[in-house]
Write an enzyme that holds these catalytic residues in place. Structure first.
Site, PDB file in Angstrom:
ATOM      1  N   GLU A  94      11.589  -5.304  22.984  1.00 58.53           N
ATOM      2  CA  GLU A  94      10.904  -4.786  24.122  1.00 58.53           C
ATOM      3  C   GLU A  94       9.835  -5.668  24.628  1.00 58.53           C
ATOM      4  OE1 GLU A  94       9.176  -0.914  22.838  1.00 58.53           O
ATOM      5  OE2 GLU A  94      11.190   0.141  22.895  1.00 58.53           O
ATOM      6  N   CYS A 107       3.186  -7.911  28.066  1.00 54.51           N
ATOM      7  CA  CYS A 107       3.053  -7.837  26.554  1.00 54.51           C
ATOM      8  C   CYS A 107       4.531  -7.997  25.846  1.00 54.51           C
ATOM      9  CB  CYS A 107       2.790  -6.584  26.075  1.00 54.51           C
ATOM     10  SG  CYS A 107       2.877  -6.027  24.581  1.00 54.51           S
ATOM     11  N   CYS A 114      10.067  -6.416  12.319  1.00 56.04           N
ATOM     12  CA  CYS A 114       9.029  -7.315  11.816  1.00 56.04           C
ATOM     13  C   CYS A 114       8.966  -7.085  10.577  1.00 56.04           C
ATOM     14  CB  CYS A 114       7.443  -6.421  12.445  1.00 56.04           C
ATOM     15  SG  CYS A 114       5.829  -7.333  11.874  1.00 56.04           S
ATOM     16  N   CYS A 118       2.612  -2.674   8.339  1.00 53.47           N
ATOM     17  CA  CYS A 118       1.494  -1.715   8.965  1.00 53.47           C
ATOM     18  C   CYS A 118       2.191  -0.513   9.163  1.00 53.47           C
ATOM     19  CB  CYS A 118       1.033  -2.532  10.337  1.00 53.47           C
ATOM     20  SG  CYS A 118       0.505  -4.227  10.381  1.00 53.47           S
ATOM     21  N   CYS A 121       2.452   1.363  12.594  1.00 53.32           N
ATOM     22  CA  CYS A 121       3.248   0.847  13.701  1.00 53.32           C
ATOM     23  C   CYS A 121       4.493   1.017  13.754  1.00 53.32           C
ATOM     24  CB  CYS A 121       2.910  -0.611  13.719  1.00 53.32           C
ATOM     25  SG  CYS A 121       3.817  -1.683  14.772  1.00 53.32           S
ATOM     26  N   SER A 220      -5.701  -8.246  14.609  1.00 54.81           N
ATOM     27  CA  SER A 220      -5.695  -6.686  14.363  1.00 54.81           C
ATOM     28  C   SER A 220      -6.158  -6.483  12.963  1.00 54.81           C
ATOM     29  CB  SER A 220      -3.986  -6.306  14.109  1.00 54.81           C
ATOM     30  OG  SER A 220      -3.445  -6.226  15.553  1.00 54.81           O
ATOM     31  N   LEU A 221      -7.524  -5.978  13.204  1.00 51.01           N
ATOM     32  CA  LEU A 221      -8.472  -5.553  12.030  1.00 51.01           C
ATOM     33  C   LEU A 221      -8.472  -4.346  11.552  1.00 51.01           C
ATOM     34  CD1 LEU A 221     -10.628  -7.668  10.518  1.00 51.01           C
ATOM     35  CD2 LEU A 221     -12.292  -6.588  11.749  1.00 51.01           C
ATOM     36  N   CYS A 339       3.711  -1.081  23.163  1.00 57.23           N
ATOM     37  CA  CYS A 339       4.381  -2.497  22.916  1.00 57.23           C
ATOM     38  C   CYS A 339       3.496  -2.735  21.426  1.00 57.23           C
ATOM     39  CB  CYS A 339       4.310  -3.276  23.787  1.00 57.23           C
ATOM     40  SG  CYS A 339       5.154  -4.757  23.695  1.00 57.23           S
TER      41      CYS A 339
END
Length: 348
Positions: A94, A107, A114, A118, A121, A220-221, A339
């Site tokens: 996407e 984006c 992936c 996470c 997500c 991404s913390l 996204c």
């Protein structure tokens, strides 16, 4: 058995020039074809109208152009456009166009699925099938640039690598794609308008600094407490915050480029005072800004948007130490255009 043809976009301009010389043609023909492939975004050799038919046939016999195809396009009531992009092997990723009054942001995805885990997500629920090639990343940007011109009457202005995948785990291809996007022979975009978002892989952040990249870095913390961060992003157990901090300090020393922290506040996970205090402390290490992101729940599980009071506690504490904070509201909710869960972003 017929040999599989190579994607011609894997060749550099010099290799293309050499190919034509080896096949009895002039080297400049390589320049012509290279321009068609990148600057003009040719989908087929037949598109190359100023190249002789016999030459196009020779290219057809030797190469393919593994161009993407926008399979479905959805447009949200807020103007956000989501593309389901079909790759040459049938896999789908996407990309999202995010408009504002003054600009449009792409984006884009860097992997099919992936390999990270996470918990919040949607993409992490898809196993990583493969890395995207530089041309496939470039094509997403080109498609969104065309949509931006069509729907908003101006070219694409910004790019964020916040789609499917972890960009730093497809580092070489992402860098090659960015090189072409920023090249005058490609789209000619300024690298300062590109932001690469990582979940935080210290050695790759240091490599980017060593490679003297000119684009911006986002991390991404989501928590500055190791135990909480591991609950949100289990893989981060391998990359403790002290290592991430050291890598970010190294990045800033080498690049003098401020870091953006992506931070979602979830109810009952990181909406307490200890979490706020930990982020305030972490923000003092390196010049930074913080984007507090509205969460798009992917189910009715443990990850739910925190209250406005919790968000305000973060804003007040960060502004007290001079950190710029922005709250990012989710875009394209009616078409589920999250996204990589973080599609409500712009590279600033």
């Amino acid at each position: 058995m017929q040999m599989e043809k190579k994607d011609i976009r894997a060749l550099s301009k010099e290799q293309l020039r050499d190919f034509f010389v080896e096949n009895g043609d002039k080297a400049f023909r390589g320049n012509q074809v290279y321009e068609w492939l990148w600057s003009k975004g040719a989908h087929s050799f037949e598109d190359m109208t100023n190249v002789a038919k016999a030459t196009r046939s020779m290219l057809e016999n030797n190469f393919v152009i593994n161009h993407i195809k926008v399979d479905t396009m959805q447009k949200s009531s807020d103007g956000t456009v989501k593309n389901a992009v079909r790759l040459h092997d049938g896999l789908v990723v996407e990309s999202v166009l995010i408009p504002t009054e003054t600009r449009t942001t792409a984006c884009v995805s860097s992997q099919v699925g992936c390999s990270l885990d996470c918990n919040f997500c949607a993409t992490a629920r898809l196993k990583r099938m493969r890395n995207l090639e530089p041309g496939e990343i470039y094509d997403q940007v080109l498609a969104i640039d065309k949509e931006s011109r069509l729907y908003y009457n101006h070219p694409l202005s910004n790019i964020v690598f916040m789609g499917m995948g972890e960009p730093l785990m497809n580092y070489n291809n992402v860098i090659k794609a960015i090189d072409m996007i920023t090249s005058e022979e490609g789209l000619g975009m300024s690298p300062k308008r590109i932001m690469v978002s990582t979940s935080g892989i210290p050695k790759m952040i240091k490599k980017m600094a060593d490679d003297d990249v000119k684009f911006k870095l986002a991390v991404s913390l989501h928590s500055a407490i190791d135990e909480t961060r591991a609950r949100i992003m289990p893989f981060s157990k391998n990359f403790p915050l002290k290592d991430l901090r050291e890598a970010l300090e190294y990045w800033y020393r080498k690049t003098k480029s401020k870091i953006s922290y992506e931070y979602v506040v979830w109810k009952g996970i990181n909406d307490d005072k200890a979490s706020v205090d930990a982020l305030v402390k972490f923000c003092k290490y390196v010049p930074c800004k913080v984007n507090l992101i509205e969460y798009n729940p992917i189910d009715d599980g443990e990850f739910q948007q925190a209250s406005e009071e919790s968000i305000m506690a973060y804003i007040k504490a960060l502004e007290n130490i001079g950190v710029v904070v922005k709250v990012r509201r989710s875009r394209g909710k009616d078409i589920d255009a999250a996204c990589g869960q973080l599609a409500n972003k712009e590279a600033e």
